[in-house]
Design an enzyme around this catalytic site. Structure first.
Site, PDB file in Angstrom:
ATOM      1  N   ASP A  34       4.062 -66.662-107.906  1.00  0.00           N
ATOM      2  CA  ASP A  34       3.638 -66.798-109.303  1.00  0.00           C
ATOM      3  C   ASP A  34       3.873 -65.530-110.114  1.00  0.00           C
ATOM      4  OD1 ASP A  34       1.688 -65.418-107.896  1.00  0.00           O
ATOM      5  OD2 ASP A  34       0.215 -67.008-108.022  1.00  0.00           O
ATOM      6  N   ASP A  56     -12.136 -69.818-106.327  1.00  0.00           N
ATOM      7  CA  ASP A  56     -12.313 -71.226-106.723  1.00  0.00           C
ATOM      8  C   ASP A  56     -11.420 -72.164-105.915  1.00  0.00           C
ATOM      9  OD1 ASP A  56      -9.802 -70.726-107.743  1.00  0.00           O
ATOM     10  OD2 ASP A  56     -10.276 -71.253-109.818  1.00  0.00           O
ATOM     11  N   HIS A 107      -8.101 -71.835-105.404  1.00  0.00           N
ATOM     12  CA  HIS A 107      -6.693 -71.967-105.800  1.00  0.00           C
ATOM     13  C   HIS A 107      -5.743 -71.328-104.789  1.00  0.00           C
ATOM     14  CE1 HIS A 107      -7.236 -68.022-108.222  1.00  0.00           C
ATOM     15  NE2 HIS A 107      -6.352 -67.730-107.308  1.00  0.00           N
ATOM     16  N   GLU A 167      -4.844 -74.158-109.856  1.00  0.00           N
ATOM     17  CA  GLU A 167      -6.293 -74.157-110.059  1.00  0.00           C
ATOM     18  C   GLU A 167      -6.883 -75.520-109.689  1.00  0.00           C
ATOM     19  OE1 GLU A 167      -7.745 -71.526-110.464  1.00  0.00           O
ATOM     20  OE2 GLU A 167      -7.033 -70.280-112.112  1.00  0.00           O
TER      21      GLU A 167
END
Ligand code: F6R
Length: 260
Positions: free
Chosen positions: A67, A136, A138, A143
Site C-alpha cells: 500500500d 481494527d 485490517h 479496512e
C-alpha cells in the site's frame, strides 16, 4: 493457519528472517510482497543481516508493496516509498527496477491499480507476502467491511487507523484519508502469507483473525481460508487466544523436516 507464539518480537522476527532467507536461497528470483509500519522493521533488520553477514543475494528478488498513501510526494517523510528505502532497500542489493510500490500520485489511479495487479501476475505472482495487522483487523489497508475478494484499489482509511498512524506524522500533519492498497483477493493469491503481530494492542484483532468467525468486519480472518498462512506472534499479541497452549505444543513438537 500455523500459529507461532514466541517470547518477543525479536525472536519472532528472527524466525521470519529465516523463512524469507530459505525462500530466497531456494528461489533466488522470488517475488516478495512487503508491508510497512512498525511491525516488519525488525524483520527487515534480519533480512539486512542475512544479506550483510551471510551473503543473502537480493539481486534477482522482485518486490511488491501492499500500500501507499495518496497525495504524498515519494520522498515525503511519511511515504511508504521512503519507508522502504530507509528500512530495507538502501541496505540490500535489490535493483531499483525490481521494486514496486503503488504510486500515490498516479494521475489515473484506477488504471494504475489495474496495472499493478497485472504486473504481479506478469512476474509470476507473489511467493511470500509479509503482513502486519491493524488494531481494527485490517490487512494492507483493507479496512473492516472491505470485500474479502477485493483487488488493488483506492480505499478510505478508518478513523481508528488514522489515529493509530498519527505516531508517524510530524508537527500535527494529518494522516492522509486515502490510500492505494492491494485487495484481500490479491493477498489471498500469494502462495504464502507471513503475518506478524506484536504487542497487547493487537491481541483483540489477533483473536478475531485466528479464532473468530470469517468476516469482512475483520479482514484478517480471511487468512483462515488461505492454504499457507503463517502467523508469528509475541506473548502479548497472543494473550487472548483460547488455544495458545495447543499452538505452542504444535510448534515445539514439529518434526525436524518441518522446522524453519
Ligand atoms: C502497512 C500495512 C498495514 C500495517 C498495519 C499495522 O503496509 O499494510 O496493514 O501492517 O497497519 O501497522 P503497525 O505495524 O504499524 O502496527
Amino acid at each position: 493457519m500455523e500459529i507461532i507464539i514466541l517470547k518477543d518480537a525479536q525472536a519472532g522476527s528472527e524466525v521470519g528472517g529465516k523463512i524469507v532467507a530459505n525462500l530466497i536461497n531456494e528461489k533466488p528470483n522470488a517475488v516478495l510482497g512487503l508491508a510497512t509500519g512498525s511491525t516488519p522493521v525488525m524483520l527487515y533488520n534480519e533480512m539486512i543481516k542475512w544479506h550483510k553477514e551471510k551473503g543473502l543475494d537480493f539481486s534477482k528478488v522482485r518486490t511488491f508493496n501492499l500500500d501507499e498513501y495518496i497525495g504524498l510526494e515519494k520522498n515525503h517523510y511519511a511515504s511508504y516509498y521512503r519507508f522502504m528505502n530507509e528500512n530495507l532497500f538502501d541496505e540490500i542489493n535489490i535493483p531499483e527496477e525490481n521494486k514496486n510500490i503503488p504510486n500515490g500520485l498516479a494521475e489515473n489511479i484506477k488504471q494504475h491499480c489495474l496495472d499493478y495487479e497485472a504486473k504481479i501476475v506478469e512476474e509470476g505472482g507473489i511467493d511470500l507476502q509479509v503482513l502486519g495487522i491493524g488494531s481494527d483487523g485490517h490487512l494492507g489497508f483493507n479496512e473492516p467491511t472491505s470485500s474479502l475478494a477485493s483487488r488493488t484499489r483506492i480505499k478510505t482509511l478508518d478513523e481508528q487507523t488514522r489515529d493509530d498512524n498519527k505516531r508517524f506524522m510530524k508537527d500535527g500533519d494529518p494522516v492522509p484519508y486515502h490510500c492505494i492498497t492491494m485487495g484481500m483477493g490479491t493477498v489471498m493469491d500469494a502462495k504464502t502469507n507471513l503475518l506478524f503481530a506484536f504487542g497487547e494492542n493487537k491481541a483483540d484483532a489477533v483473536q478475531q483473525m485466528v479464532e473468530g468467525a470469517i468476516s469482512a468486519m475483520c479482514p484478517g480472518s480471511a487468512l483462515q481460508m488461505h492454504p499457507n498462512a503463517i502467523i508469528i506472534l509475541d506473548e502479548a499479541a497472543a494473550a487472548k487466544l483460547s488455544k495458545a497452549d495447543y499452538y505452542k505444543w504444535v510448534y515445539n513438537n514439529k518434526p525436524k523436516w518441518q522446522t524453519y
